[in-house]
Write an enzyme that holds these catalytic residues in place. Structure first.
Site, PDB file in Angstrom:
ATOM      1  N   SER A  13      -8.219   8.410   6.080  1.00 48.25           N
ATOM      2  CA  SER A  13      -7.836   9.111   6.802  1.00 48.25           C
ATOM      3  C   SER A  13      -7.639  10.457   6.599  1.00 48.25           C
ATOM      4  CB  SER A  13      -7.037   8.728   7.189  1.00 48.25           C
ATOM      5  OG  SER A  13      -7.308   6.834   7.837  1.00 48.25           O
ATOM      6  N   HIS A  44     -14.061   7.160  17.701  1.00 48.41           N
ATOM      7  CA  HIS A  44     -14.242   7.191  16.083  1.00 48.41           C
ATOM      8  C   HIS A  44     -15.104   8.484  16.168  1.00 48.41           C
ATOM      9  CE1 HIS A  44     -13.400   6.348  12.565  1.00 48.41           C
ATOM     10  NE2 HIS A  44     -12.280   5.984  12.998  1.00 48.41           N
ATOM     11  N   HIS A  66     -12.462   0.486  10.824  1.00 48.93           N
ATOM     12  CA  HIS A  66     -11.201  -0.232  10.524  1.00 48.93           C
ATOM     13  C   HIS A  66     -11.169  -2.010  11.166  1.00 48.93           C
ATOM     14  CE1 HIS A  66      -9.773   3.754   9.402  1.00 48.93           C
ATOM     15  NE2 HIS A  66      -9.440   3.086   8.570  1.00 48.93           N
ATOM     16  N   TYR A  68      -8.477  -3.008  11.898  1.00 52.61           N
ATOM     17  CA  TYR A  68      -7.399  -3.182  13.182  1.00 52.61           C
ATOM     18  C   TYR A  68      -7.769  -1.902  14.526  1.00 52.61           C
ATOM     19  CZ  TYR A  68      -6.534   2.486  11.316  1.00 52.61           C
ATOM     20  OH  TYR A  68      -6.949   3.849  11.016  1.00 52.61           O
ATOM     21  N   GLU A  69      -8.976  -1.624  14.695  1.00 47.62           N
ATOM     22  CA  GLU A  69      -9.547  -0.867  15.349  1.00 47.62           C
ATOM     23  C   GLU A  69      -9.850  -2.655  16.275  1.00 47.62           C
ATOM     24  OE1 GLU A  69     -11.733   2.794  15.074  1.00 47.62           O
ATOM     25  OE2 GLU A  69     -11.153   2.258  12.632  1.00 47.62           O
ATOM     26  N   ALA A  96      -6.414   6.748   2.773  1.00 44.95           N
ATOM     27  CA  ALA A  96      -4.458   6.991   2.075  1.00 44.95           C
ATOM     28  C   ALA A  96      -4.521   5.952   2.155  1.00 44.95           C
ATOM     29  CB  ALA A  96      -4.574   7.540   3.165  1.00 44.95           C
ATOM     30  N   MET A 194      -5.449  -0.118   4.777  1.00 44.62           N
ATOM     31  CA  MET A 194      -5.856  -1.436   6.244  1.00 44.62           C
ATOM     32  C   MET A 194      -7.541  -1.157   6.002  1.00 44.62           C
ATOM     33  SD  MET A 194      -3.018   0.111   8.740  1.00 44.62           S
ATOM     34  CE  MET A 194      -1.426  -0.009   8.639  1.00 44.62           C
ATOM     35  N   SER A 195      -7.864  -0.356   4.445  1.00 48.34           N
ATOM     36  CA  SER A 195      -9.475  -0.415   4.619  1.00 48.34           C
ATOM     37  C   SER A 195      -9.683  -0.530   3.256  1.00 48.34           C
ATOM     38  CB  SER A 195      -9.769   1.341   5.174  1.00 48.34           C
ATOM     39  OG  SER A 195      -9.292   2.073   3.650  1.00 48.34           O
ATOM     40  N   ASN A 218       2.413   8.467   0.963  1.00 48.23           N
ATOM     41  CA  ASN A 218       3.496   7.913   1.415  1.00 48.23           C
ATOM     42  C   ASN A 218       3.948   7.010   0.329  1.00 48.23           C
ATOM     43  OD1 ASN A 218       2.198   6.720   2.933  1.00 48.23           O
ATOM     44  ND2 ASN A 218       3.272   5.604   3.067  1.00 48.23           N
ATOM     45  N   HIS A 230       2.446   7.716  10.932  1.00 46.09           N
ATOM     46  CA  HIS A 230       0.450   8.720  10.800  1.00 46.09           C
ATOM     47  C   HIS A 230       0.301   9.765  10.607  1.00 46.09           C
ATOM     48  CE1 HIS A 230      -3.081   7.634  10.493  1.00 46.09           C
ATOM     49  NE2 HIS A 230      -3.967   8.101  11.128  1.00 46.09           N
TER      50      HIS A 230
HETATM   51  N1  HPA Z   1       0.701   1.280   4.499  1.00 44.90           N
HETATM   52  C1  HPA Z   1      -0.405   0.717   4.806  1.00 44.90           C
HETATM   53  N2  HPA Z   1      -1.769   1.862   4.797  1.00 44.90           N
HETATM   54  C2  HPA Z   1      -1.382   2.598   4.736  1.00 44.90           C
HETATM   55  C3  HPA Z   1      -0.092   3.639   4.190  1.00 44.90           C
HETATM   56  C4  HPA Z   1       1.014   2.743   4.159  1.00 44.90           C
HETATM   57  O1  HPA Z   1       1.929   2.987   3.083  1.00 44.90           O
HETATM   58  N3  HPA Z   1      -0.206   4.638   4.434  1.00 44.90           N
HETATM   59  C5  HPA Z   1      -0.747   5.198   3.965  1.00 44.90           C
HETATM   60  N4  HPA Z   1      -1.838   3.543   4.844  1.00 44.90           N
END
Ligand code: HPA
Length: 258
Positions: A13, A44, A66, A68-69, A96, A194-195, A218, A230
């Site tokens: 991402s 996507h 992903h 979650y999709e 990310a 998440m990947s 983050n 996001h």
């Molecule tokens: N949590 C889960 N997935 C993420 C995060 C997070 O804080 N930052 C980027 N992808």
């Protein structure tokens, strides 16, 4: 036939810029590749970009699916199987991630040393094709130590700080609660995302070597005071793209010579 080493790269991402830096680029939209899973949820816009970095032939997957999709674990690893079929034996997975380790800072690159699969899913579930890979693949060097050593050497030459850490994969799409982050820290996770984990499992199964690079976009929930959005993940990704691209370039050249 081209017998140069082929290296695969999956861009996470907000980390798509590297694909545009390849020399002699050719792009194919995922939708044009037979069997590529159709996006069921979010539109996507993914593409496969092939080209060169120095002497190395590189195939970049810009955009991943992903869980979650709503994709199945088999669908999210379709791209990895496609890379294997195209002759890729080394793959660099980027993502990310949220920083759990308090020594990390947003904008930092971290090599994945190992993972914890909390997805409740595995892409190898189901009948096994023994000609593709073993029923019970070993995962003790899932993120190849030899590749991590190369990445550290190249990062040092570029003056980049590169930590190592354990990546915990969670299903999402909601971000974690502060209690979940404390739990993840307790069980040994430094990063959360998440990947990547399904792809790492599929790649190891298929006999590929994996290098994993997380971009800490983050600090995880409860560590940073403000709420997670996001857009911040994407913005931070954009800021580290230059560092990531230089590291990818240097590592790919080394891997192709190995
Ligand atoms: N949590 C889960 N997935 C993420 C995060 C997070 O804080 N930052 C980027 N992808």
């Amino acid at each position: 036939m081209n017998t140069d080493p082929k290296i695969g790269v999956v861009l996470g991402s907000g980390l798509g810029a590297f694909a545009e830096t390849l020399c002699c680029r050719a792009e194919t939209a995922y939708a044009e590749i037979a069997g590529w899973p159709r996006s069921t949820a979010i539109g996507h816009a993914g593409k496969l970009v092939s080209g060169r970095v120095g002497p190395a032939e590189v195939i970049v997957l810009a955009g991943r699916a992903h869980l979650y999709e709503g994709y199945t674990p088999q669908q999210v690893t379709f791209g990895i199987r496609e890379l294997a079929q195209r002759g890729v034996r080394s793959v660099i997975l980027t993502n990310a991630a949220g920083g759990i380790n308090l020594n990390y800072r947003p904008g930092q690159l971290v090599l994945i040393s190992d993972h914890i699969n909390l997805l409740g899913a595995n892409p190898l579930t189901g009948p096994n094709d023994d000609s593709a890979g073993p029923r019970f693949p070993d995962m003790s060097d899932a993120y190849a130590r030899a590749y991590r050593e190369i990445a550290h050497e190249e990062a040092a030459k570029l003056g980049l700080t590169l930590e190592e850490g354990v990546y915990a994969a969670v299903p999402g799409p909601s971000y974690e609660t502060p209690a979940e982050i404390r739990y993840l820290r307790t069980i040994g996770a430094d990063l959360v995302g998440m990947s990547t984990v399904p792809e790492t499992i599929a790649a190891n199964y298929l006999g590929m070597k994996v290098l994993g690079i997380s971009c800490v976009t983050n600090m995880a929930a409860g560590v940073q005071r403000q709420k997670l959005v996001h857009n911040e993940v994407l913005e931070c990704g954009a800021r580290v793209q230059e560092a990531l691209s230089s590291l990818l370039n240097a590592v790919i050249i080394r891997l192709s010579a190995a």
